[in-house]
Design an enzyme around this catalytic site. Structure first.
Site, PDB file in Angstrom:
ATOM      1  N   GLU A 124       0.822  -1.205   0.000  1.00 17.53           N
ATOM      2  CA  GLU A 124       0.000   0.000   0.000  1.00 17.53           C
ATOM      3  C   GLU A 124       0.863   1.264   0.000  1.00 17.53           C
ATOM      4  OE1 GLU A 124      -2.134  -2.945   2.851  1.00 17.53           O
ATOM      5  OE2 GLU A 124      -0.112  -2.585   2.056  1.00 17.53           O
ATOM      6  N   ARG A 132      10.875 -23.261  -5.433  1.00 19.22           N
ATOM      7  CA  ARG A 132      11.606 -23.570  -4.213  1.00 19.22           C
ATOM      8  C   ARG A 132      11.855 -22.329  -3.361  1.00 19.22           C
ATOM      9  NH1 ARG A 132      16.580 -27.620  -6.025  1.00 19.22           N
ATOM     10  NH2 ARG A 132      15.331 -29.534  -6.266  1.00 19.22           N
TER      11      ARG A 132
END
Length: 373
Positions: free
Chosen positions: A62, A194
């Protein structure tokens, strides 16, 4: 009127949310244990700023989007994949920044399940901001499935099973050769995958036969190297196996059993391997969670994957299917999974389908994520 929606605004917000979900993946492997979050600032249906949480301890999505929007944020709509936080952690509350920027409306996909951070919607409404929740909630929940799971389940990690198979669901040919079932783009994807997990696991037979590194060697360098976990009941890994030889460099853990020979356990521990000796597979996963593992990517082999599936311990399946037939004598991916009548068979929820070069990726969740919108 504030909060009133037109068809144009709805379409714009939906597209902005799709963009925010895409942006959020920019934090893959870099923000855990925080969630992946993306944000877009809309002014009259036009994007004037966007951002994502890129690094643990640094600006949230934000704030990054508001900074990009600048003065154009005043009176605008903020579209964000997760309810803005209210607590002061490594960064100030996002709700404060949103109110200070003069945002008129916030559209969030799902509520924040974190007890310390949640409640942003109420704070924003009290500050005069119109708030809407639930836009593309299922997609946002799937994006942060491990994060949501962690806050809903304390007994084990979120478990994902990755399989690369032939069209006929074989993981190796009749001679046991598995390198390489999948193509280069699929292998690159696995390296990227991964990076977003706390630990990477294989079974003991796979560790001995394939001698894997289980490290991340792709486009994303994880903030913390995933722990390498081997499920090896007898603790039979020898000192010459790469995982043991490098245990002092990359954390390597073995989940054995109480019956594992004491001499084998001692030899592994002398090499720097941490050994657990739980009574069962489920208990082993519980020990991993207690040790700080919140998400686990299991890469095989077939026996370990089957046990996890049969015991209902797999939350997500990453299935890479390659356009090759290996035949009836080849090694099956799901040997011994219990039968189920069609009407009662578990049906998994598709999360993603796409091509990886010549291969196809299918991502399935055992049950839909609960967004809590």
């Amino acid at each position: 009127m504030p909060g009133q929606r037109t068809g144009f605004e709805s379409r714009a917000e939906t597209e902005a949310m799709r963009r925010a979900l895409e942006l959020a993946l920019g934090g893959w492997g870099r923000v855990a244990p925080n969630p992946l979050v993306g944000a877009v600032v809309l002014r009259e249906g036009v994007t004037v700023g966007e951002g994502f949480h890129a690094e643990f301890g640094k600006a949230h999505a934000e704030v990054a989007a508001l900074h990009a929007a600048g003065a154009a944020a005043r009176g605008a709509t903020l579209v964000v994949t997760l309810e803005p936080c209210t607590h002061h952690g490594k960064t100030p509350p996002c709700t404060d920044a949103i109110i200070a920027a003069g945002i008129a409306r916030v559209v969030a996909a799902i509520r924040d399940p974190d007890p310390e951070a949640r409640g942003g919607s109420g704070v924003l409404r009290a500050g005069g901001v119109d708030v809407a929740l639930g836009l593309l909630a299922a997609e946002a929940a799937a994006l942060n499935a491990p994060f949501l799971f962690t806050h809903q389940n304390a007994d084990r990690p979120f478990v994902a099973l990755k399989l690369a198979t032939s069209i006929d669901a074989r993981i190796a040919d009749a001679a046991g050769r598995s390198q390489w079932v999948s193509g280069e783009q699929a292998r690159d994807y696995v390296q990227w995958l991964r990076a977003g997990f706390d630990a990477i696991a294989v079974g003991g037979t796979t560790a001995l036969r394939d001698n894997p590194r289980l490290t991340v060697r792709g486009s994303v360098t994880p903030r913390q190297a995933p722990v390498r976990v081997v499920f090896d009941r007898r603790a039979m890994l020898n000192p010459g196996v790469h995982l043991v030889r490098t245990a002092h460099e990359v954390p390597t853990w073995v989940v054995a059993s109480p019956e594992a020979p004491a001499s084998s356990v001692a030899a592994l521990e002398l090499s720097g391997v941490r050994v657990f000796r739980p009574e069962s597979l489920a208990a082993g996963l519980a020990r991993l969670r207690q040790a700080g593992i919140q998400s686990l990517l299991c890469e095989g082999g077939g026996a370990l994957g089957t046990r996890l599936l049969a015991d209902g311990l797999v939350d997500r399946l990453y299935w890479i299917q390659s356009p090759v037939w290996l035949g009836e004598a080849a090694i099956p991916a799901f040997p011994g999974v219990p039968d189920a009548p069609l009407a009662e068979a578990p049906r998994w929820t598709p999360v993603e389908r796409r091509t990886l070069g010549p291969d196809t990726l299918l991502v399935l969740d055992r049950q839909p994520c609960l967004p809590g919108s």
